[in-house]
Design an enzyme around this catalytic site. Structure first.
Site, mmCIF file in Angstrom:
data_model
loop_
_atom_site.group_PDB
_atom_site.id
_atom_site.type_symbol
_atom_site.label_atom_id
_atom_site.label_comp_id
_atom_site.label_asym_id
_atom_site.label_seq_id
_atom_site.Cartn_x
_atom_site.Cartn_y
_atom_site.Cartn_z
ATOM 1 N N ASP A 33 0.850 -1.189 0.000
ATOM 2 C CA ASP A 33 0.000 0.000 0.000
ATOM 3 C C ASP A 33 0.884 1.237 0.000
ATOM 4 O O ASP A 33 2.026 1.190 0.459
ATOM 5 C CB ASP A 33 -0.941 0.013 1.212
ATOM 6 C CG ASP A 33 -2.234 0.747 0.910
ATOM 7 O OD1 ASP A 33 -3.289 0.098 0.794
ATOM 8 O OD2 ASP A 33 -2.182 2.004 0.769
ATOM 9 N N THR A 124 -12.674 -2.712 -9.904
ATOM 10 C CA THR A 124 -13.780 -2.634 -10.864
ATOM 11 C C THR A 124 -13.446 -1.568 -11.898
ATOM 12 O O THR A 124 -13.311 -0.389 -11.562
ATOM 13 C CB THR A 124 -15.087 -2.263 -10.120
ATOM 14 O OG1 THR A 124 -15.309 -3.243 -9.100
ATOM 15 C CG2 THR A 124 -16.269 -2.224 -11.067
ATOM 16 N N GLU A 153 -14.062 -8.574 -8.501
ATOM 17 C CA GLU A 153 -14.384 -9.086 -7.170
ATOM 18 C C GLU A 153 -15.862 -8.850 -6.863
ATOM 19 O O GLU A 153 -16.422 -7.808 -7.190
ATOM 20 C CB GLU A 153 -13.499 -8.371 -6.129
ATOM 21 C CG GLU A 153 -13.694 -8.859 -4.720
ATOM 22 C CD GLU A 153 -13.633 -10.377 -4.633
ATOM 23 O OE1 GLU A 153 -12.626 -10.968 -5.009
ATOM 24 O OE2 GLU A 153 -14.642 -10.976 -4.199
ATOM 25 N N PHE A 154 -16.470 -9.830 -6.195
ATOM 26 C CA PHE A 154 -17.907 -9.734 -5.883
ATOM 27 C C PHE A 154 -18.185 -9.796 -4.386
ATOM 28 O O PHE A 154 -19.332 -9.978 -3.984
ATOM 29 C CB PHE A 154 -18.675 -10.858 -6.593
ATOM 30 C CG PHE A 154 -18.560 -10.775 -8.094
ATOM 31 C CD1 PHE A 154 -19.425 -9.967 -8.820
ATOM 32 C CD2 PHE A 154 -17.571 -11.463 -8.766
ATOM 33 C CE1 PHE A 154 -19.295 -9.855 -10.201
ATOM 34 C CE2 PHE A 154 -17.438 -11.361 -10.141
ATOM 35 C CZ PHE A 154 -18.307 -10.552 -10.864
ATOM 36 N N LYS A 211 -19.056 -7.601 -14.069
ATOM 37 C CA LYS A 211 -19.020 -6.879 -12.782
ATOM 38 C C LYS A 211 -19.990 -5.685 -12.788
ATOM 39 O O LYS A 211 -20.810 -5.519 -11.887
ATOM 40 C CB LYS A 211 -17.580 -6.411 -12.500
ATOM 41 C CG LYS A 211 -17.429 -5.570 -11.257
ATOM 42 C CD LYS A 211 -17.778 -6.335 -9.993
ATOM 43 C CE LYS A 211 -17.949 -5.413 -8.808
ATOM 44 N NZ LYS A 211 -18.387 -6.085 -7.609
ATOM 45 N N PHE A 256 -31.817 -8.423 -2.178
ATOM 46 C CA PHE A 256 -31.907 -7.029 -2.658
ATOM 47 C C PHE A 256 -33.355 -6.609 -2.921
ATOM 48 O O PHE A 256 -33.627 -5.820 -3.803
ATOM 49 C CB PHE A 256 -31.004 -6.817 -3.888
ATOM 50 C CG PHE A 256 -29.575 -6.564 -3.484
ATOM 51 C CD1 PHE A 256 -28.978 -5.333 -3.670
ATOM 52 C CD2 PHE A 256 -28.837 -7.557 -2.841
ATOM 53 C CE1 PHE A 256 -27.674 -5.098 -3.256
ATOM 54 C CE2 PHE A 256 -27.535 -7.331 -2.419
ATOM 55 C CZ PHE A 256 -26.956 -6.103 -2.632
ATOM 56 N N CYS A 267 -19.775 0.754 -3.853
ATOM 57 C CA CYS A 267 -19.850 0.161 -5.198
ATOM 58 C C CYS A 267 -21.059 0.594 -6.023
ATOM 59 O O CYS A 267 -20.893 1.110 -7.133
ATOM 60 C CB CYS A 267 -19.823 -1.355 -5.089
ATOM 61 S SG CYS A 267 -18.232 -1.974 -4.531
HETATM 62 P P1 NAD Z 1 -10.219 0.994 -0.697
HETATM 63 O O1 NAD Z 1 -10.243 2.451 -0.909
HETATM 64 O O2 NAD Z 1 -10.709 0.416 0.586
HETATM 65 O O3 NAD Z 1 -8.726 0.441 -0.897
HETATM 66 C C1 NAD Z 1 -7.845 0.879 -1.872
HETATM 67 C C2 NAD Z 1 -6.446 0.803 -1.273
HETATM 68 O O4 NAD Z 1 -5.499 0.972 -2.326
HETATM 69 C C3 NAD Z 1 -6.144 1.909 -0.262
HETATM 70 O O5 NAD Z 1 -5.633 1.344 0.927
HETATM 71 C C4 NAD Z 1 -5.107 2.794 -0.969
HETATM 72 O O6 NAD Z 1 -4.207 3.420 -0.088
HETATM 73 C C5 NAD Z 1 -4.417 1.767 -1.842
HETATM 74 N N1 NAD Z 1 -3.711 2.321 -2.996
HETATM 75 C C6 NAD Z 1 -4.082 3.320 -3.825
HETATM 76 N N2 NAD Z 1 -3.147 3.495 -4.780
HETATM 77 C C7 NAD Z 1 -2.167 2.592 -4.550
HETATM 78 C C8 NAD Z 1 -0.952 2.258 -5.191
HETATM 79 N N3 NAD Z 1 -0.532 2.909 -6.270
HETATM 80 N N4 NAD Z 1 -0.195 1.273 -4.674
HETATM 81 C C9 NAD Z 1 -0.574 0.595 -3.564
HETATM 82 N N5 NAD Z 1 -1.730 0.852 -2.919
HETATM 83 C C10 NAD Z 1 -2.520 1.834 -3.399
HETATM 84 O O7 NAD Z 1 -11.018 0.370 -1.924
HETATM 85 P P2 NAD Z 1 -11.825 -1.013 -1.942
HETATM 86 O O8 NAD Z 1 -13.174 -0.840 -1.343
HETATM 87 O O9 NAD Z 1 -10.937 -2.100 -1.458
HETATM 88 O O10 NAD Z 1 -12.050 -1.178 -3.528
HETATM 89 C C11 NAD Z 1 -10.986 -1.487 -4.388
HETATM 90 C C12 NAD Z 1 -11.541 -1.854 -5.751
HETATM 91 O O11 NAD Z 1 -12.351 -3.031 -5.649
HETATM 92 C C13 NAD Z 1 -12.444 -0.781 -6.373
HETATM 93 O O12 NAD Z 1 -12.268 -0.792 -7.760
HETATM 94 C C14 NAD Z 1 -13.840 -1.266 -6.027
HETATM 95 O O13 NAD Z 1 -14.805 -0.830 -6.936
HETATM 96 C C15 NAD Z 1 -13.668 -2.769 -6.122
HETATM 97 N N6 NAD Z 1 -14.606 -3.531 -5.307
HETATM 98 C C16 NAD Z 1 -14.892 -3.133 -4.049
HETATM 99 C C17 NAD Z 1 -15.771 -3.890 -3.263
HETATM 100 C C18 NAD Z 1 -16.120 -3.472 -1.865
HETATM 101 O O14 NAD Z 1 -17.091 -4.012 -1.335
HETATM 102 N N7 NAD Z 1 -15.408 -2.550 -1.254
HETATM 103 C C19 NAD Z 1 -16.348 -5.065 -3.781
HETATM 104 C C20 NAD Z 1 -15.992 -5.457 -5.069
HETATM 105 C C21 NAD Z 1 -15.126 -4.677 -5.827
#
Ligand code: NAD
Length: 443
Positions: A33, A124, A153-154, A211, A256, A267
């Site tokens: 991170d 996503t 991811e789902f 997705k 839902f 999301c």
């Molecule tokens: P988040 O904001 O919780 O996590 C993203 C992380 O990436 C952060 O900790 C950030 O510091 C880190 N980051 C950013 N740029 C970086 C880099 N260059 N190198 C290393 N780390 C870096 O986001 P999330 O909720 O985990 O979502 C991530 C992706 O997954 C999104 O595209 C989202 O749409 C998708 N997604 C999320 C969920 C969910 O329920 N949260 C479910 C399915 C898909």
């Protein structure tokens, strides 16, 4: 299964749970991170997000020496067989998907990539992004012929661990046999188990659209049932019965179909917006998705009107207890939470807002400093002109209704999650309103 070396770029809700789950599968994982505080916390044994079961899974991986965390992209990527990109893809001001984090992550990992390493986008991203990122890598590393695959991811927040260890499906979009073979190896424990996961192996565009299509469909379902709830209210029907009856049709299903204050979270709002823009860009307008978004926006405004109607006197002079601030139960995530929207609108009117939430208050204190925060729901309720149930935490369903009536300045409860039985609320002397249900079971 032969274990792989995997770098997971991003340790947020998706990245951290993915890293922990992959280490549970037996792989060797390095989570990366850019936030050094987050990595320090993880290396100190702290879990920076709330997700049931995640702490134990991380501990299992770190104790076994299969899971470690770093801010050093090069160290993690240079000996990896696979690199998963799980960084955020939020919304730009125009409503399109903001790929700047994904782009930056690719630029950071590119110099350390080795021949044969497969890069997988789990974030996503709109249709075409996987190919776009492969083209970027070709520009940055003309010496390498790198495979870039899509593996959306789902997981559901609040159930992320169980969803990753035992998912209902696996979607992989890959152009090459090598990428496909490597991803099969990553997921061997769930592909080869007795209860093998249903898997879709397709091209990157297919995976990307699966997705967005899934999230858009869920948003349409929610906006649909919310409209049915409004119609139930006007006609005297009970939305709980209506939703159950509709959901019993196996072609529809019960998920839902819970009416509420509108969809939120990290999301559905952003992914519906992004799909809308993708559709426009390709000359294929997504009219159903546009309608789902419109219905949802209108719903947020309606929720404030409901509270206004329930409260005696102007809202600006009132004290409102808001139970729940996270976008749903089981998480500490506030992103696009309907509860946050309500609290902000109330504060904008000058209302005194008292908030309680089992897991979301640390984030809420930063996001909405103008609200007051209480660990004990009864302290939040004390002296309130109305109690608004904004998140469906099971704790709130167990509150003593008579005590709410005694503590509140006015015994008014606006239940936006249908957590409380209307008859019980009436028996406790509360002036109770909920979503799409008659005022009491007799009503
Ligand atoms: P988040 O904001 O919780 O996590 C993203 C992380 O990436 C952060 O900790 C950030 O510091 C880190 N980051 C950013 N740029 C970086 C880099 N260059 N190198 C290393 N780390 C870096 O986001 P999330 O909720 O985990 O979502 C991530 C992706 O997954 C999104 O595209 C989202 O749409 C998708 N997604 C999320 C969920 C969910 O329920 N949260 C479910 C399915 C898909």
């Amino acid at each position: 299964m032969s274990p792989l070396k995997i770098a997971v770029i991003g340790t947020g809700y998706v990245g951290l749970t993915t890293a922990a789950a992959f280490s549970h599968f037996g792989h060797q994982i390095t989570g990366v991170d850019i936030e050094s505080e987050r990595i320090d916390a993880l290396n100190d044994g702290q879990v920076p997000i709330y997700e049931p079961g995640l702490g134990e899974l991380i501990e299992e991986g770190t104790d076994a020496g299969r899971l470690r965390f770093t801010t050093d992209h090069a160290a993690a990527v240079s000996d990896a067989d696979v690199v998963f990109v799980t960084v955020g893809s939020p919304t730009t001001a125009r409503g399109t998907a903001d790929l700047s984090y994904v782009d930056a992550a690719f630029r950071q990992l590119a110099p350390s990539l080795q021949p044969g390493t497969v890069v997988v986008i789990k974030s996503t991203v709109p249709v075409g992004s996987t190919h776009q990122m492969r083209a970027l890598l070709s520009d940055l590393r003309p010496d390498l012929d790198v495979d870039v695959a899509a593996n959306p991811e789902f997981l559901r927040q609040g159930r992320a661990v169980e969803d990753l260890l035992d998912p209902d499906r696996l979607v992989v979009g890959a152009d090459s046999d090598h990428a496909l073979a490597v991803l099969r190896q990553v997921y061997a424990p769930i592909l080869e188990s007795d209860t093998a996961v249903d898997a879709v192996f397709t091209d990157p565009a297919g995976a990307e659209l699966i997705k967005y299509g899934s999230n858009a469909y869920l948003a349409v379902k929610l906006s649909f049932i919310n409209e049915m709830a409004d119609l139930s209210e006007e006609t005297g029907a009970n939305i709980e019965d209506v939703a159950r009856g509709i959901g019993l049709d196996p072609r529809i299903g019960p998920a839902f179909l819970q009416a509420g204050p509108g969809f939120g979270g990290s999301c559905l709002p952003k992914d519906t917006q992004a799909l809308l823009h993708s559709g426009r860009a390709h000359g294929v307008p997504s009219r159903l998705v546009a309608a789902a978004i419109d219905v949802n926006e209108a719903r947020k405004r309606q929720m404030l009107n409901r509270i206004d109607t329930a409260v005696d006197g102007p809202l600006g002079d009132a004290t409102i207890a808001v139970l729940g601030i996270t976008f749903k139960a089981g998480t500490d995530d506030l992103r696009e939470s309907p509860a946050v929207d309500i609290v902000r609108r109330l504060i904008g009117l000058g209302t005194r807002v008292k908030v309680t939430d089992p897991e979301g208050m640390d984030n809420a204190r930063i996001t909405i400093p103008a609200a007051e925060y209480f660990e004990d729901p009864y302290d939040a309720i004390d002296g309130a002109d109305a109690v608004v149930i904004a998140t469906e935490w099971p704790e709130f369903a167990k509150l003593d209704l008579a005590r709410i009536g005694e503590l509140a300045a006015h015994p008014v409860v606006v239940d936006l999650r249908n957590l409380i039985d209307p008859a019980a609320a009436e028996a406790a002397g509360l002036r109770y309103t909920s979503i799409g249900r008659p005022r009491s079971s007799a009503g």
